[in-house]
Write a protein that holds these residues in place. Sequence first.
Motif, PDB file in Angstrom:
ATOM      1  N   MET A   1       0.854  -1.168   0.000  1.00 34.27           N
ATOM      2  CA  MET A   1       0.000   0.000   0.000  1.00 34.27           C
ATOM      3  C   MET A   1       0.901   1.232   0.000  1.00 34.27           C
ATOM      4  N   CYS A   2       0.475   2.285  -0.712  1.00 34.39           N
ATOM      5  CA  CYS A   2       1.236   3.529  -0.809  1.00 34.39           C
ATOM      6  C   CYS A   2       0.416   4.709  -0.307  1.00 34.39           C
ATOM      7  N   LEU A   3       1.089   5.639   0.329  1.00 35.73           N
ATOM      8  CA  LEU A   3       0.510   6.909   0.731  1.00 35.73           C
ATOM      9  C   LEU A   3       1.191   7.988  -0.091  1.00 35.73           C
ATOM     10  N   ILE A   4       0.399   8.751  -0.846  1.00 33.00           N
ATOM     11  CA  ILE A   4       0.936   9.841  -1.662  1.00 33.00           C
ATOM     12  C   ILE A   4       0.439  11.143  -1.073  1.00 33.00           C
ATOM     13  N   GLU A   5       1.369  12.079  -0.861  1.00 33.53           N
ATOM     14  CA  GLU A   5       1.046  13.389  -0.299  1.00 33.53           C
ATOM     15  C   GLU A   5       1.439  14.476  -1.295  1.00 33.53           C
ATOM     16  N   VAL A   6       0.506  15.409  -1.523  1.00 31.75           N
ATOM     17  CA  VAL A   6       0.732  16.532  -2.427  1.00 31.75           C
ATOM     18  C   VAL A   6       0.675  17.801  -1.584  1.00 31.75           C
ATOM     19  N   PHE A   7       1.745  18.598  -1.624  1.00 31.52           N
ATOM     20  CA  PHE A   7       1.832  19.832  -0.844  1.00 31.52           C
ATOM     21  C   PHE A   7       1.548  21.006  -1.776  1.00 31.52           C
ATOM     22  N   LEU A   8       0.454  21.735  -1.478  1.00 31.82           N
ATOM     23  CA  LEU A   8       0.011  22.809  -2.363  1.00 31.82           C
ATOM     24  C   LEU A   8      -0.032  24.146  -1.638  1.00 31.82           C
ATOM     25  N   PRO A   9       0.466  25.203  -2.294  1.00 28.66           N
ATOM     26  CA  PRO A   9       0.389  26.539  -1.693  1.00 28.66           C
ATOM     27  C   PRO A   9      -1.033  27.077  -1.799  1.00 28.66           C
ATOM     28  N   LEU A  10      -1.390  27.966  -0.893  1.00 29.35           N
ATOM     29  CA  LEU A  10      -2.696  28.617  -0.933  1.00 29.35           C
ATOM     30  C   LEU A  10      -2.674  29.911  -1.742  1.00 29.35           C
ATOM     31  N   SER A  11      -1.456  30.414  -2.058  1.00 25.13           N
ATOM     32  CA  SER A  11      -1.322  31.673  -2.790  1.00 25.13           C
ATOM     33  C   SER A  11      -0.294  31.530  -3.906  1.00 25.13           C
ATOM     34  N   TYR A  12      -0.493  32.322  -4.949  1.00 27.92           N
ATOM     35  CA  TYR A  12       0.505  32.442  -6.007  1.00 27.92           C
ATOM     36  C   TYR A  12       1.712  33.190  -5.443  1.00 27.92           C
ATOM     37  N   ASN A  13       2.796  33.219  -6.194  1.00 28.39           N
ATOM     38  CA  ASN A  13       4.007  33.884  -5.723  1.00 28.39           C
ATOM     39  C   ASN A  13       3.816  35.383  -5.508  1.00 28.39           C
ATOM     40  N   ASP A  14       2.830  35.989  -6.179  1.00 29.50           N
ATOM     41  CA  ASP A  14       2.567  37.430  -5.998  1.00 29.50           C
ATOM     42  C   ASP A  14       1.675  37.707  -4.796  1.00 29.50           C
ATOM     43  N   ASP A  71       2.111   4.671  -9.337  1.00 27.03           N
ATOM     44  CA  ASP A  71       2.341   4.846 -10.774  1.00 27.03           C
ATOM     45  C   ASP A  71       3.145   6.133 -10.965  1.00 27.03           C
ATOM     46  N   ARG A  72       4.454   5.985 -10.991  1.00 24.93           N
ATOM     47  CA  ARG A  72       5.362   7.137 -11.036  1.00 24.93           C
ATOM     48  C   ARG A  72       5.065   8.072 -12.201  1.00 24.93           C
ATOM     49  N   GLU A  73       4.846   7.547 -13.380  1.00 26.26           N
ATOM     50  CA  GLU A  73       4.586   8.389 -14.557  1.00 26.26           C
ATOM     51  C   GLU A  73       3.307   9.209 -14.396  1.00 26.26           C
ATOM     52  N   TRP A  74       2.248   8.613 -13.852  1.00 30.28           N
ATOM     53  CA  TRP A  74       0.993   9.329 -13.643  1.00 30.28           C
ATOM     54  C   TRP A  74       1.196  10.506 -12.703  1.00 30.28           C
ATOM     55  N   TRP A  75       1.931  10.265 -11.606  1.00 31.20           N
ATOM     56  CA  TRP A  75       2.160  11.321 -10.619  1.00 31.20           C
ATOM     57  C   TRP A  75       3.108  12.387 -11.138  1.00 31.20           C
ATOM     58  N   LEU A  76       4.088  12.025 -11.954  1.00 35.61           N
ATOM     59  CA  LEU A  76       4.969  13.032 -12.564  1.00 35.61           C
ATOM     60  C   LEU A  76       4.174  13.952 -13.489  1.00 35.61           C
ATOM     61  N   LEU A  92       5.721  19.826  -4.460  1.00 37.06           N
ATOM     62  CA  LEU A  92       6.247  18.632  -3.796  1.00 37.06           C
ATOM     63  C   LEU A  92       5.176  17.557  -3.743  1.00 37.06           C
ATOM     64  N   ILE A  93       5.522  16.390  -4.270  1.00 36.13           N
ATOM     65  CA  ILE A  93       4.696  15.184  -4.134  1.00 36.13           C
ATOM     66  C   ILE A  93       5.615  14.103  -3.590  1.00 36.13           C
ATOM     67  N   ARG A  94       5.206  13.459  -2.523  1.00 33.91           N
ATOM     68  CA  ARG A  94       6.033  12.365  -1.988  1.00 33.91           C
ATOM     69  C   ARG A  94       5.159  11.150  -1.739  1.00 33.91           C
ATOM     70  N   PHE A  95       5.796   9.992  -1.762  1.00 27.56           N
ATOM     71  CA  PHE A  95       5.056   8.777  -1.459  1.00 27.56           C
ATOM     72  C   PHE A  95       5.835   7.922  -0.480  1.00 27.56           C
ATOM     73  N   SER A  96       5.082   7.147   0.279  1.00 23.30           N
ATOM     74  CA  SER A  96       5.667   6.248   1.260  1.00 23.30           C
ATOM     75  C   SER A  96       4.969   4.906   1.150  1.00 23.30           C
ATOM     76  N   SER A  97       5.701   3.856   1.369  1.00 25.83           N
ATOM     77  CA  SER A  97       5.089   2.536   1.491  1.00 25.83           C
ATOM     78  C   SER A  97       4.550   2.422   2.903  1.00 25.83           C
ATOM     79  N   ILE A  98       3.308   1.976   3.023  1.00 24.51           N
ATOM     80  CA  ILE A  98       2.674   1.870   4.328  1.00 24.51           C
ATOM     81  C   ILE A  98       1.964   0.524   4.459  1.00 24.51           C
ATOM     82  N   SER A  99       1.605   0.211   5.678  1.00 16.99           N
ATOM     83  CA  SER A  99       0.752  -0.952   5.959  1.00 16.99           C
ATOM     84  C   SER A  99      -0.530  -0.445   6.559  1.00 16.99           C
TER      85      SER A  99
END
Length: 101
Positions: A1-14, A71-76, A92-99
């Motif tokens: 089983m995999c856990l995928i985390e996507v870190f998203l900003p709430l604001s643009y750079n401006d 699925d590395r290609e899908w997430w890229l 930033l997107i990271r994944f971890s193997s989990i149980s």
Amino acid sequence: MCLIEVFLPLSYNDGKKIERSKFVDLEENLISNFGGVTVYARSPAFGSYDDGEQRQRDEIVVVEVMTEKFDREWWLKLREELERSFEQKEILIRFSSISQL
């Protein structure tokens, strides 16, 4: 089983807030592909980094999905789409193997 985390900003750079619809679109995409999603929108969550010129700080949300395989290609591809949509140099997107218990 995999856990995928996507870190998203709430604001643009401006400093302008990112439209809620962008987060809803991502949520719908992940539900369609993985059957569910968890969004951690605790405030104030933030990420800090050094961009080589100065220290940056973003208020963020973390979007999380569990799936049987990664699925590395899908997430890229998704990361590239998010970087364009959220006008970011890097998402930033990271994944971890989990149980799962």
